[in-house]
Design an enzyme around this catalytic site. Structure first.
Site, PDB file in Angstrom:
ATOM      1  N   HIS A 132       0.828  -1.201   0.000  1.00 36.50           N
ATOM      2  CA  HIS A 132       0.000   0.000   0.000  1.00 36.50           C
ATOM      3  C   HIS A 132       0.867   1.258   0.000  1.00 36.50           C
ATOM      4  CE1 HIS A 132      -3.484  -2.433   1.989  1.00 36.50           C
ATOM      5  NE2 HIS A 132      -3.394  -2.643   0.689  1.00 36.50           N
ATOM      6  N   ASP A 194      -8.966  -3.000  -9.175  1.00 38.28           N
ATOM      7  CA  ASP A 194      -9.602  -4.267  -8.849  1.00 38.28           C
ATOM      8  C   ASP A 194     -11.030  -3.970  -8.405  1.00 38.28           C
ATOM      9  OD1 ASP A 194     -10.071  -6.915  -8.353  1.00 38.28           O
ATOM     10  OD2 ASP A 194      -8.871  -7.007  -6.526  1.00 38.28           O
ATOM     11  N   ASP A 196     -13.467  -6.385  -6.074  1.00 36.11           N
ATOM     12  CA  ASP A 196     -13.671  -6.753  -4.675  1.00 36.11           C
ATOM     13  C   ASP A 196     -12.531  -6.261  -3.797  1.00 36.11           C
ATOM     14  OD1 ASP A 196     -16.070  -8.873  -4.544  1.00 36.11           O
ATOM     15  OD2 ASP A 196     -14.988  -9.158  -6.417  1.00 36.11           O
ATOM     16  N   ASP A 202     -15.836  -7.002  -0.452  1.00 33.12           N
ATOM     17  CA  ASP A 202     -15.720  -8.338  -1.033  1.00 33.12           C
ATOM     18  C   ASP A 202     -17.087  -8.981  -1.174  1.00 33.12           C
ATOM     19  OD1 ASP A 202     -14.540 -10.559  -2.076  1.00 33.12           O
ATOM     20  OD2 ASP A 202     -13.985 -11.427  -0.139  1.00 33.12           O
TER      21      ASP A 202
END
Length: 279
Positions: A132, A194, A196, A202
């Site tokens: 991150h 992305d 989820d 999710d």
């Protein structure tokens, strides 16, 4: 024996039934405990930070360690002699190419101010946290001119996004206000996300998040191509993909995006097996 066999059979039935009814997400491993992704650079960075964590010195040395990473990356980028590998290449033989400088020290300070990594006593910095920080550094590099490049006029909106004012933050508390950030975008031509655990929780759908939808809309309005790359695979069953992104697509309609802007939004599904485009 009869009682034991009955007990085993009962447990087997319960375990089987539990596995069948569990969602895919709930069966995933705990990645804080189980090694999963392997990346030589991040693993090496994690090992370098381990020393400071063990000595309870991360708060004093963490930023300097990330500055050292910056120096090594800059040396690696400047090295053009294949016969003499950079120091970083010698330490991490699998390291690849860096297309921009990475302000890792600055990214670490920003990330630490929010997540208090240096305050932890029992949990070391994780693989995902380093990832991150590197992602944040890459975003910062997109808005910061490289040495020798012409400085921007400061109006392009990626800089505003990174330094949103408190009034802009407050404006989103009711999830109804859009930010109008004008200016030229000097960053990447293509930005992918992305699905989820990135754009939405999710297993959930993209809905009820006008703030994030507005940022994606701004990218499209400023000439950037945006793609959602997801493992969710419904072949070419467009309706299911539209359901997963219903909130975002409705927001596009609300903002009256042009056909040209919509055509720059893609969805890459089924682990890059199905490519769809908004029309």
């Amino acid at each position: 024996r009869i009682i034991l066999s009955s007990l085993v059979a009962s447990l087997t039935v319960r375990v089987t039934f539990h596995c069948q009814t569990m969602s895919f997400s709930s069966r995933r491993r705990n990645y804080l405990l189980t090694p999963h992704r392997r990346d030589g650079l991040i693993e090496w960075m994690k090992s370098m930070l381990m020393h400071s964590f063990v000595l309870d010195a991360l708060e004093n040395t963490g930023a300097d360690t990330f500055s050292h990473f910056e120096v090594l990356i800059n040396e690696h980028r400047a090295n053009t002699d294949d016969s003499r590998p950079s120091r970083l290449k010698q330490l991490v033989p699998t390291v690849g190419t860096f297309h921009t400088p990475l302000p890792l020290r600055q990214a670490f300070l920003v990330y630490n101010a929010k997540h208090f990594l240096t305050k932890r006593k029992h949990i070391q910095i994780s693989f995902n946290e380093i990832r991150h920080i590197m992602n944040l550094a890459q975003v910062m590099a997109m808005k910061t001119p490289e040495p020798g490049e012409e400085a921007s006029d400061g109006k392009f909106f990626i800089n505003r996004l990174a330094h949103a004012s408190s009034s802009e933050e407050d404006a989103f508390q009711d999830d109804t206000t859009e930010i109008d950030l004008s200016g030229h975008f000097d960053g990447a031509d293509l930005i992918t996300f992305d699905g989820d655990q990135t754009l939405y929780s999710d297993g959930s759908n993209f809905e009820g998040n006008p703030r994030l939808a507005n940022y994606l809309t701004l990218l499209l309005q400023h000439g950037v191509t945006v793609a959602v790359v997801t493992a969710a695979g419904y072949e070419y069953n467009v309706e299911k993909y539209e359901l997963r992104l219903s909130g975002l697509l409705n927001y596009f309609k609300k903002m009256h995006l042009t056909a040209e802007q919509c055509n720059r939004f893609y969805l890459f599904g089924g682990e890059c097996n199905y490519l769809l485009q908004v029309s």
